[in-house]
Design a protein around this motif. Structure first.
Motif, PDB file in Angstrom:
ATOM      1  N   ARG A 145     -45.164  59.253  35.209  1.00 30.25           N
ATOM      2  CA  ARG A 145     -45.757  58.244  34.345  1.00 30.25           C
ATOM      3  C   ARG A 145     -46.061  58.755  32.950  1.00 30.25           C
ATOM      4  N   ASP A 146     -46.690  59.937  32.854  1.00 29.67           N
ATOM      5  CA  ASP A 146     -47.090  60.419  31.526  1.00 29.67           C
ATOM      6  C   ASP A 146     -45.960  61.123  30.806  1.00 29.67           C
ATOM      7  N   THR A 147     -45.184  61.934  31.554  1.00 36.39           N
ATOM      8  CA  THR A 147     -44.156  62.730  30.882  1.00 36.39           C
ATOM      9  C   THR A 147     -42.941  61.901  30.500  1.00 36.39           C
ATOM     10  N   VAL A 148     -42.615  60.874  31.283  1.00 39.65           N
ATOM     11  CA  VAL A 148     -41.405  60.109  30.972  1.00 39.65           C
ATOM     12  C   VAL A 148     -41.721  58.649  30.632  1.00 39.65           C
ATOM     13  N   LEU A 149     -42.389  57.942  31.532  1.00 39.93           N
ATOM     14  CA  LEU A 149     -42.574  56.495  31.345  1.00 39.93           C
ATOM     15  C   LEU A 149     -43.309  56.161  30.047  1.00 39.93           C
ATOM     16  N   ARG A 150     -44.511  56.712  29.865  1.00 37.84           N
ATOM     17  CA  ARG A 150     -45.280  56.387  28.652  1.00 37.84           C
ATOM     18  C   ARG A 150     -44.568  56.868  27.401  1.00 37.84           C
ATOM     19  N   ARG A 151     -43.977  58.078  27.472  1.00 38.53           N
ATOM     20  CA  ARG A 151     -43.279  58.608  26.292  1.00 38.53           C
ATOM     21  C   ARG A 151     -42.072  57.748  25.931  1.00 38.53           C
ATOM     22  N   LEU A 152     -41.345  57.289  26.947  1.00 39.99           N
ATOM     23  CA  LEU A 152     -40.181  56.434  26.675  1.00 39.99           C
ATOM     24  C   LEU A 152     -40.623  55.120  26.034  1.00 39.99           C
ATOM     25  N   ALA A 153     -41.731  54.552  26.539  1.00 45.19           N
ATOM     26  CA  ALA A 153     -42.243  53.299  25.968  1.00 45.19           C
ATOM     27  C   ALA A 153     -42.575  53.487  24.492  1.00 45.19           C
ATOM     28  N   ILE A 154     -43.237  54.608  24.174  1.00 45.43           N
ATOM     29  CA  ILE A 154     -43.621  54.876  22.782  1.00 45.43           C
ATOM     30  C   ILE A 154     -42.379  55.095  21.916  1.00 45.43           C
ATOM     31  N   THR A 155     -41.419  55.881  22.444  1.00 45.12           N
ATOM     32  CA  THR A 155     -40.203  56.168  21.681  1.00 45.12           C
ATOM     33  C   THR A 155     -39.422  54.896  21.387  1.00 45.12           C
ATOM     34  N   LEU A 156     -39.348  54.004  22.378  1.00 45.68           N
ATOM     35  CA  LEU A 156     -38.618  52.750  22.179  1.00 45.68           C
ATOM     36  C   LEU A 156     -39.292  51.892  21.117  1.00 45.68           C
ATOM     37  N   ALA A 157     -40.637  51.799  21.192  1.00 43.08           N
ATOM     38  CA  ALA A 157     -41.361  50.988  20.207  1.00 43.08           C
ATOM     39  C   ALA A 157     -41.169  51.577  18.811  1.00 43.08           C
ATOM     40  N   LYS A 158     -41.185  52.927  18.732  1.00 40.29           N
ATOM     41  CA  LYS A 158     -41.011  53.600  17.454  1.00 40.29           C
ATOM     42  C   LYS A 158     -39.601  53.336  16.914  1.00 40.29           C
ATOM     43  N   ALA A 159     -38.608  53.435  17.788  1.00 36.74           N
ATOM     44  CA  ALA A 159     -37.224  53.201  17.365  1.00 36.74           C
ATOM     45  C   ALA A 159     -37.068  51.769  16.854  1.00 36.74           C
ATOM     46  N   ALA A 160     -37.717  50.816  17.537  1.00 39.33           N
ATOM     47  CA  ALA A 160     -37.608  49.414  17.118  1.00 39.33           C
ATOM     48  C   ALA A 160     -38.148  49.236  15.707  1.00 39.33           C
ATOM     49  N   GLU A 161     -39.190  49.988  15.349  1.00 43.21           N
ATOM     50  CA  GLU A 161     -39.789  49.870  14.013  1.00 43.21           C
ATOM     51  C   GLU A 161     -39.036  50.694  12.979  1.00 43.21           C
ATOM     52  N   ASP A 162     -38.721  51.963  13.340  1.00 40.12           N
ATOM     53  CA  ASP A 162     -38.295  52.937  12.324  1.00 40.12           C
ATOM     54  C   ASP A 162     -36.806  52.986  12.049  1.00 40.12           C
ATOM     55  N   VAL A 163     -35.984  52.802  13.071  1.00 37.99           N
ATOM     56  CA  VAL A 163     -34.548  52.990  12.853  1.00 37.99           C
ATOM     57  C   VAL A 163     -33.990  51.783  12.100  1.00 37.99           C
ATOM     58  N   CYS A 164     -33.348  52.060  10.962  1.00 46.11           N
ATOM     59  CA  CYS A 164     -32.802  50.957  10.181  1.00 46.11           C
ATOM     60  C   CYS A 164     -31.352  51.248   9.832  1.00 46.11           C
ATOM     61  N   GLN A 165     -30.654  50.202   9.415  1.00 43.21           N
ATOM     62  CA  GLN A 165     -29.257  50.343   9.045  1.00 43.21           C
ATOM     63  C   GLN A 165     -29.195  50.730   7.570  1.00 43.21           C
ATOM     64  N   CYS A 166     -28.391  51.753   7.258  1.00 43.10           N
ATOM     65  CA  CYS A 166     -28.242  52.181   5.866  1.00 43.10           C
ATOM     66  C   CYS A 166     -27.585  51.044   5.081  1.00 43.10           C
ATOM     67  N   SER A 167     -28.190  50.655   3.956  1.00 47.23           N
ATOM     68  CA  SER A 167     -27.655  49.530   3.194  1.00 47.23           C
ATOM     69  C   SER A 167     -26.376  49.904   2.454  1.00 47.23           C
ATOM     70  N   VAL A 168     -26.082  51.207   2.361  1.00 44.76           N
ATOM     71  CA  VAL A 168     -24.853  51.643   1.692  1.00 44.76           C
ATOM     72  C   VAL A 168     -23.694  51.690   2.681  1.00 44.76           C
ATOM     73  N   CYS A 169     -23.873  52.424   3.791  1.00 47.27           N
ATOM     74  CA  CYS A 169     -22.727  52.695   4.671  1.00 47.27           C
ATOM     75  C   CYS A 169     -22.829  52.050   6.044  1.00 47.27           C
ATOM     76  N   VAL A 174     -34.269  56.475   7.394  1.00 46.51           N
ATOM     77  CA  VAL A 174     -34.411  56.237   5.962  1.00 46.51           C
ATOM     78  C   VAL A 174     -33.230  55.413   5.453  1.00 46.51           C
ATOM     79  N   ASP A 175     -33.437  54.711   4.356  1.00 46.24           N
ATOM     80  CA  ASP A 175     -32.364  53.926   3.749  1.00 46.24           C
ATOM     81  C   ASP A 175     -32.364  54.235   2.256  1.00 46.24           C
ATOM     82  N   PRO A 176     -31.295  54.761   1.646  1.00 45.66           N
ATOM     83  CA  PRO A 176     -30.020  55.144   2.269  1.00 45.66           C
ATOM     84  C   PRO A 176     -30.171  56.287   3.280  1.00 45.66           C
ATOM     85  N   CYS A 177     -29.195  56.371   4.197  1.00 42.73           N
ATOM     86  CA  CYS A 177     -29.260  57.350   5.281  1.00 42.73           C
ATOM     87  C   CYS A 177     -29.107  58.770   4.737  1.00 42.73           C
TER      88      CYS A 177
END
Lengths: 203, 203
Positions: free
Chosen positions: A35-59, A65-68
């Motif tokens: 639960r703590d080592t995988v489940l909770r960490r995966l939940a946090i990583t997924l939420a973070k990815a949903a917020e932080d990962v973006c498509q580079c507007s150039v390529c 970051v944008d540009p990548c």
């Protein structure tokens, strides 16, 4: 069958490519066991990815970051653009370590059936980038019908620019045995045969 | 190779059983392509599962409530306990639709090497439940060495109680072809052969 939350978890996991309903169950139990080592960490990583990962507007690459980091790297050669179908193709080219230019990620291939035309693949954007002073465009498409069709279309469109348009070589994969090769690949390798350079280490 | 968040996501996904490094990449890109419908929902479901899913203090099943919906169901027969190794075995027995009693989930098998003894499997708890008036204990262990060893130990321990101890039948799997069966299974099926009941529909 089990609890509602657990059913929902299994259902969501089963939607991941590579996980069927059976392995989704196994994954869910594995997650709950850790639960703590995988489940909770995966939940946090997924939420973070949903917020932080973006498509580079150039390529079109995916990055925090944008540009990548590739487009922003001053040490990379902006006069070379490698056109790939998807982000994992970009990763594959990066892994080879042989390309130090910029990219254009199409995000798919032309497909009349799926309604994917030049607009969806950002081809106008690619043309403007090339017209701004790119010397070479490398078409690194998959050797599939869709990939090659898209490649031909791009070569056509890029004909109006001053850039040299190249494509990846077809041939025997390194480590590949001839008797396991399909006829198409062997034919392509024969047609594109090269003189042996006796001083070089690769044959 | 890619962004740090993306690397972390791929790394976490690759820890799921059934997903290797390659399919983890594919899954990560799939998630980012379907940010609202899959990625965000999966993050929420995982966080919810981490909070809500708990182990039933009676039988060890996983559920949103404690005691679990099986232990709490008044229509189920508390005089029968089916002992299984893991929660997915419980699910398998439930799917058969033929068992209407209660369960005891061991959460593993006895293993001296891994330091799993009777305490870790809650066997004292099982014995007290059985002594409180259970009539039959069905040992539904896997037909593996570890499963059978654990079964033998349990049968031994349960010998002091008044309950009948039974185990699953070994034999030809339904739909199984004889010439593909291993010798052990065929031998077990021969030893446990049964008189043919001409009025019954199953052979």
């Amino acid at each position: 069958m089990a609890s509602r939350t657990l059913d929902e978890l299994i259902d969501m996991l089963a939607r991941l490519p590579g996980l069927g309903p059976r392995s989704a169950k196994r994954a869910a139990l594995h997650l709950l066991k850790n639960r703590d080592t995988v489940l909770r960490r995966l939940a946090i990583t997924l939420a973070k990815a949903a917020e932080d990962v973006c498509q580079c507007s150039v390529c079109g690459n995916l990055d925090d970051v944008d540009p990548c980091h590739i487009c922003a790297d001053p040490k990379r050669d902006s006069a070379q653009i490698c056109v790939v179908e998807a982000v994992d193709d970009l990763w594959a080219v990066e892994r080879s370590g042989l390309f130090r230019g910029h990219y254009h990620v199409l995000g798919g291939t032309l497909s009349a059936i799926d309604g994917i035309g030049p607009e969806q693949l950002g081809i106008d954007n690619l043309i403007s980038r090339v017209e701004a002073g790119v010397l070479e465009v490398i078409l690194a498409m998959s050797a599939t019908v869709d990939g090659q069709t898209t490649g031909h279309y791009l070569a056509d469109r890029l004909g109006t620019t001053n850039a040299t348009v190249t494509r990846l070589a077809h041939g025997v994969p390194v480590g590949g045995e001839l008797n396991y090769l399909d006829d198409g690949t062997l034919g392509a390798a024969l047609k594109a045969r090269r003189p042996v350079d006796r001083s070089a280490t690769d044959l």
